[in-house]
Design a protein around this motif. Structure first.
Motif, PDB file in Angstrom:
ATOM      1  N   GLU A 111       0.845  -1.189   0.000  1.00 27.75           N
ATOM      2  CA  GLU A 111       0.000   0.000   0.000  1.00 27.75           C
ATOM      3  C   GLU A 111       0.883   1.244   0.000  1.00 27.75           C
ATOM      4  O   GLU A 111       2.062   1.198   0.337  1.00 27.75           O
ATOM      5  N   GLU A 112       0.323   2.374  -0.415  1.00 30.16           N
ATOM      6  CA  GLU A 112       1.069   3.621  -0.414  1.00 30.16           C
ATOM      7  C   GLU A 112       1.454   3.994   1.007  1.00 30.16           C
ATOM      8  O   GLU A 112       0.715   3.728   1.966  1.00 30.16           O
ATOM      9  N   CYS A 113       2.613   4.615   1.134  1.00 28.62           N
ATOM     10  CA  CYS A 113       3.134   4.941   2.466  1.00 28.62           C
ATOM     11  C   CYS A 113       2.252   5.936   3.199  1.00 28.62           C
ATOM     12  O   CYS A 113       2.128   5.884   4.422  1.00 28.62           O
ATOM     13  N   PHE A 114       1.635   6.871   2.454  1.00 27.02           N
ATOM     14  CA  PHE A 114       0.944   7.992   3.081  1.00 27.02           C
ATOM     15  C   PHE A 114       0.171   8.760   2.018  1.00 27.02           C
ATOM     16  O   PHE A 114       0.481   8.665   0.831  1.00 27.02           O
ATOM     17  N   PRO A 115      -0.819   9.550   2.410  1.00 30.45           N
ATOM     18  CA  PRO A 115      -1.426  10.498   1.469  1.00 30.45           C
ATOM     19  C   PRO A 115      -0.476  11.678   1.264  1.00 30.45           C
ATOM     20  O   PRO A 115       0.378  11.960   2.105  1.00 30.45           O
ATOM     21  N   LEU A 116      -0.610  12.361   0.136  1.00 29.79           N
ATOM     22  CA  LEU A 116       0.265  13.499  -0.156  1.00 29.79           C
ATOM     23  C   LEU A 116      -0.098  14.702   0.713  1.00 29.79           C
ATOM     24  O   LEU A 116      -1.238  14.834   1.172  1.00 29.79           O
ATOM     25  N   PRO A 117       0.853  15.612   0.957  1.00 32.36           N
ATOM     26  CA  PRO A 117       0.530  16.837   1.713  1.00 32.36           C
ATOM     27  C   PRO A 117      -0.549  17.647   1.007  1.00 32.36           C
ATOM     28  O   PRO A 117      -0.695  17.598  -0.223  1.00 32.36           O
ATOM     29  N   LYS A 118      -1.304  18.409   1.775  1.00 29.74           N
ATOM     30  CA  LYS A 118      -2.420  19.168   1.199  1.00 29.74           C
ATOM     31  C   LYS A 118      -1.950  20.205   0.180  1.00 29.74           C
ATOM     32  O   LYS A 118      -2.640  20.479  -0.799  1.00 29.74           O
ATOM     33  N   ASP A 119      -0.777  20.810   0.420  1.00 26.37           N
ATOM     34  CA  ASP A 119      -0.273  21.838  -0.499  1.00 26.37           C
ATOM     35  C   ASP A 119       0.816  21.281  -1.414  1.00 26.37           C
ATOM     36  O   ASP A 119       1.723  22.008  -1.836  1.00 26.37           O
ATOM     37  N   PHE A 120       0.710  20.006  -1.723  1.00 27.00           N
ATOM     38  CA  PHE A 120       1.713  19.336  -2.558  1.00 27.00           C
ATOM     39  C   PHE A 120       1.827  20.020  -3.920  1.00 27.00           C
ATOM     40  O   PHE A 120       0.829  20.322  -4.576  1.00 27.00           O
ATOM     41  N   LEU A 121       3.078  20.288  -4.347  1.00 28.53           N
ATOM     42  CA  LEU A 121       3.349  20.912  -5.642  1.00 28.53           C
ATOM     43  C   LEU A 121       3.791  19.817  -6.611  1.00 28.53           C
ATOM     44  O   LEU A 121       4.935  19.383  -6.583  1.00 28.53           O
ATOM     45  N   SER A 122       2.884  19.403  -7.438  1.00 32.73           N
ATOM     46  CA  SER A 122       3.162  18.250  -8.310  1.00 32.73           C
ATOM     47  C   SER A 122       4.199  18.605  -9.367  1.00 32.73           C
ATOM     48  O   SER A 122       4.067  19.614 -10.068  1.00 32.73           O
ATOM     49  N   PRO A 123       5.257  17.792  -9.506  1.00 29.86           N
ATOM     50  CA  PRO A 123       6.258  18.055 -10.545  1.00 29.86           C
ATOM     51  C   PRO A 123       5.668  17.890 -11.937  1.00 29.86           C
ATOM     52  O   PRO A 123       4.683  17.177 -12.134  1.00 29.86           O
ATOM     53  N   ALA A 124       6.308  18.557 -12.911  1.00 25.48           N
ATOM     54  CA  ALA A 124       5.853  18.440 -14.301  1.00 25.48           C
ATOM     55  C   ALA A 124       5.998  17.012 -14.805  1.00 25.48           C
ATOM     56  O   ALA A 124       5.221  16.557 -15.646  1.00 25.48           O
ATOM     57  N   ALA A 125       7.003  16.306 -14.291  1.00 23.53           N
ATOM     58  CA  ALA A 125       7.222  14.908 -14.684  1.00 23.53           C
ATOM     59  C   ALA A 125       7.874  14.178 -13.525  1.00 23.53           C
ATOM     60  O   ALA A 125       8.670  14.757 -12.788  1.00 23.53           O
ATOM     61  N   VAL A 126       7.521  12.909 -13.361  1.00 23.38           N
ATOM     62  CA  VAL A 126       8.084  12.080 -12.295  1.00 23.38           C
ATOM     63  C   VAL A 126       8.821  10.917 -12.937  1.00 23.38           C
ATOM     64  O   VAL A 126       8.297  10.276 -13.867  1.00 23.38           O
ATOM     65  N   ARG A 127      10.008  10.651 -12.454  1.00 21.14           N
ATOM     66  CA  ARG A 127      10.786   9.531 -12.978  1.00 21.14           C
ATOM     67  C   ARG A 127      10.016   8.220 -12.810  1.00 21.14           C
ATOM     68  O   ARG A 127       9.447   7.963 -11.751  1.00 21.14           O
ATOM     69  N   GLU A 128      10.023   7.409 -13.851  1.00 18.85           N
ATOM     70  CA  GLU A 128       9.399   6.093 -13.790  1.00 18.85           C
ATOM     71  C   GLU A 128      10.484   5.023 -13.721  1.00 18.85           C
ATOM     72  O   GLU A 128      11.553   5.173 -14.305  1.00 18.85           O
ATOM     73  N   PHE A 129      10.202   3.960 -12.988  1.00 20.99           N
ATOM     74  CA  PHE A 129      11.161   2.870 -12.808  1.00 20.99           C
ATOM     75  C   PHE A 129      10.619   1.622 -13.470  1.00 20.99           C
ATOM     76  O   PHE A 129       9.505   1.186 -13.172  1.00 20.99           O
ATOM     77  N   SER A 130      11.416   1.062 -14.352  1.00 24.08           N
ATOM     78  CA  SER A 130      10.959  -0.081 -15.132  1.00 24.08           C
ATOM     79  C   SER A 130      10.832  -1.344 -14.296  1.00 24.08           C
ATOM     80  O   SER A 130      10.001  -2.202 -14.572  1.00 24.08           O
ATOM     81  N   ASP A 131      11.679  -1.459 -13.272  1.00 24.57           N
ATOM     82  CA  ASP A 131      11.651  -2.661 -12.444  1.00 24.57           C
ATOM     83  C   ASP A 131      12.334  -2.373 -11.110  1.00 24.57           C
ATOM     84  O   ASP A 131      12.752  -1.244 -10.826  1.00 24.57           O
TER      85      ASP A 131
END
Length: 739
Positions: free
Chosen positions: A458-478
């Motif tokens: 499961e996800e570690c936690f919900p995101l902060p309320k004022d979370f500033l979403s990056p334009a792009a997030v690194r993806e991991f193939s494995d």
């Protein structure tokens, strides 16, 4: 002498020089222009105007001259037929080299630098470049690293190799005074070579062509210092292979490497020994030898940067009563270090400021934003988050900063700064949200890494309320890609959590720490408790009971591994209570499993097994397969430690059945170990050894050194195999080196 004579001479000189620079023979140009070779030869000697307009047109076409340069040729060609000039006033171009020789060997070099030390490898590299087929050497490095001193020292030491002269120009590509006009630099070179003032062409192309022509058969050294870019240097490059040119720049000038086969020589900061010798050269050996440790500390605080070392030494020279230790103590204060390394208008800050001014606005803005980065390395995603832009745009800026030697690419896609450069960046205004943006980049990337490293959790936690979403997030193939990212970013993630805590961004502090939990599992003995204690303080300041419970759980587990079991139990029981009050069955089950670990460490194996059974019940009620597998894994371990081999084998087999076929992770490795030990306990040695060997090989292949050591140790208890011993020693060495 009237106006016509030097004009016609100018045209002849210019015609000869440009033809030579284009690599055209007289026959080739004459054929193109439709005139005789003799007529062309007369024109080049200034003896006959001939059909000059046709020659100008042919030359402009052959050289692809700009309209401005073509007009300059036409102007000189149209000034009329010259009258014969006196020998003293109208020296033919062919005689110019003799004039230069009669005027003495030109020498425009500044004086040799004083107190120069070290740089043996770089000096040798310049010498090798000077002996190459295309003797053009490009000496590059950051501001204040000593490029000019290096080149001037080499030039003065190499005087005998250049009997026809030494030319020098400071192109001021990184100064506040403005760059000199190229035609004026060429004028100074030509005057030094004996060309009369009134015979020097007025255009850059004309003067450059004459310079190349005169230098073609000479053994000259040309030093072009502080060059901004390749375009600035090209018109000043001499012709012929006997001339050696050395260009210095804070930029890499890749264009000269591509088009002119320049051989680059990188100049970096000084090592401790050479840095200390530089201090001794200014302060005297006695003063430095009296405080060797303080001298080394000074060199370290100056980052081995010669400019910084000289400024520090100058301050000490002005204060004979100061000790080196006192100066080092002052420089230890990062808030004052840059100001202490400035003297009048000279110093590290001034040099960096000028370098930054040469860059486009969006690049210099990113440099300021990099000052908000809490770590020591940055990639395109972190830079994009800081600048609130796309990774490709950020990477382009990073490359520009690297070209200017404000960043260094330590490995593909990862850049870092010199310590003093980082301090300067941090003194700039990076904007109000830059720190939040990069922290949220780490949170988002950490969540992505957890998903790849431990799929199904499961996800570690919900995101902060004022979370500033990056334009792009690194993806991991494995999983391996996620592990590689954790290994590379570990130190910066810890620094990010510390920076968030210092800025009272508590909601981000504990979240960043929790994104590290897969790495904490793999490197359980790597001293995680300070980070987790900071995270616990932040979660409590954030009044987030969910976060507090999770942090308490991980911290308790680490304290068990560190042998602080009673302290661990206090934290773990608090985690259970928080989860229970919140009605979070999964968090409570997780905490019960770690409590059981503490109980087992205290010898209460039955109590530990009971706790795992309770956790298993909660996980099944919540429908959480991940926690169910974890509870079974620990229950199997406790039963094996109690010698209950049959129940241990059945429980481990049941847990392994919940794992997807073909997956390899730490829980599976640990279960294979339990299964192998249980089989050995039940007398099935062949299958027991096979399961333990499988566990060891999976741990080795995944970099789980702690698991490899445990599995191989279990194997060695029943088999004194030399190969097993070698594998065990190697895994133990890796583990010891890391911890």
């Amino acid at each position: 002498m009237d106006r016509e004579t030097p004009a016609d001479g100018d045209f002849g000189v210019l015609l000869h020089g440009l033809r030579h620079s284009a690599g055209l023979t007289q026959e080739e140009l004459a054929q193109t222009a439709g005139i005789s070779v003799r007529a062309l030869s007369y024109m080049e000697r200034g003896r006959s105007r001939g059909p000059q307009r046709r020659t100008v047109s042919a030359l402009a076409t052959a050289l692809r001259l700009s309209p401005q340069d073509t007009r300059e040729l036409e102007r000189l060609a149209s000034l009329g037929r010259p009258r014969r000039a006196s020998a003293t006033r109208a020296l033919p171009p062919a005689a110019v080299p003799d004039t230069a020789a009669s005027a003495g060997v030109p020498d425009l070099l500044p004086r040799a630098p004083r107190g120069f030390h070290g740089r043996a490898a770089e000096l040798a590299a310049v010498s090798r470049a000077a002996e190459g087929e295309t003797p053009l050497c490009l000496v590059v490095g950051p501001a204040g690293v000593g490029k000019t001193a290096l080149v001037l020292h080499w030039a003065h030491q190499s005087r005998a190799a250049f009997p026809d002269g030494l030319l020098y120009a400071d192109l001021r590509g990184f100064g506040d005074q403005g760059e000199p006009a190229l035609v004026e630099v060429l004028r100074e070179f030509l005057l030094a070579l004996g060309v009369p003032h009134d015979r020097i062409p007025e255009s850059v192309n004309g003067a450059a062509a004459l310079f190349r022509s005169l230098a073609a058969d000479r053994r000259l050294l040309v030093v072009l210092d502080n060059t901004r870019d390749s375009e600035q240097a090209r018109p000043l490059l001499p012709g012929g292979r006997r001339c050696v040119t050395v260009v210095t720049s804070r930029h890499r000038l890749a264009g000269l490497i591509v088009t002119d086969t320049a051989r680059p020589v990188a100049v970096d900061v000084l090592g401790p020994t050479d840095a200390t010798m530089l201090l001794a050269g200014v302060l005297g050996s006695e003063r430095v030898d009296a405080e060797p440790e303080a001298a080394r500390r000074l060199a370290e605080l100056c980052g081995g940067l010669p400019l910084a070392l000289r400024v520090a030494a100058a301050r000490l020279a002005q204060q004979p009563g100061w000790s080196l230790e006192a100066m080092a103590a002052e420089l230890s204060d990062e808030t004052r270090r840059l100001s202490l390394l400035d003297v009048e208008d000279t110093g590290v800050r001034a040099a960096l400021r000028v370098t930054l001014q040469q860059l486009p606005g969006h690049v210099s803005r990113l440099f300021a934003q990099l000052g908000c980065h809490p770590g020591t390395h940055v990639d395109r995603y972190a830079a994009a988050a800081l600048a609130d832009t796309a990774p490709a745009a950020a990477e382009s800026c990073l490359e520009r900063l690297a070209v200017a030697h404000l960043l260094t690419e330590t490995s593909p896609g990862r850049w870092t700064m010199h310590d003093l450069v980082r301090l300067y960046a941090r003194s700039l205004d990076g904007g109000p949200d830059a720190l939040k943006r990069v922290l949220d980049h780490y949170i988002a990337t950490g969540i992505s890494a957890v998903a790849a490293a431990e799929p199904g959790n499961e996800e570690c936690f919900p995101l902060p309320k004022d979370f500033l979403s990056p334009a792009a997030v690194r993806e991991f193939s494995d999983r391996s890609a996620a592990v590689a990212w954790y290994a590379a970013e570990r130190d910066d993630l810890i620094l990010a959590a510390a920076a968030a805590h210092a800025a009272a961004l508590h909601e981000r502090t504990w979240r960043i720490a929790l994104t590290l939990w897969p790495l904490i599992v793999w490197r359980v003995r790597d001293g995680w408790s300070p980070l987790l204690e900071t995270a616990l303080e932040a979660a409590r300041a954030d009044t987030d009971q969910h976060g507090e419970s999770r942090v308490l759980n991980v911290l308790g587990w680490i304290l068990i591994e560190e042998g602080r079991v009673p302290e661990a139990l206090t934290h773990l029981r608090a985690a259970c209570a928080l989860a229970s009050r919140a009605g979070d069955a999964v968090a409570e089950a997780n905490a019960l499993i770690v409590v059981a670990m503490a109980q087992a460490a205290l010898g209460s194996l039955d109590e530990a097994a009971h706790g795992c059974e309770r956790a298993l019940e909660l996980a099944r009620r919540a429908g959480d397969r991940t926690i169910e597998k974890l509870a079974l894994q620990h229950l199997a371990r406790h039963r094996a430690d109690a010698g209950d081999w049959r129940q241990a084998l059945d429980t481990a087999t049941q847990a392994l059945a919940l794992h997807q076929p073909g997956t390899t992770d730490i829980p599976r490795t640990l279960l294979l170990m339990v299964k192998g030990e249980a089989l050995l306990g039940l007398g099935n040695q062949t299958e027991g050894l096979r399961q333990l060997d499988l566990a060891a090989r999976e741990a080795e292949s995944s970099g789980y050194d702690d698991g490899a050591v445990r599995a191989l140790a279990a194997l060695l208890r029943v088999s004194a195999d030399a190969e097993l011993q070698a594998r065990y020693d190697a895994a133990l060495a890796r583990l010891s080196t890391r911890t």
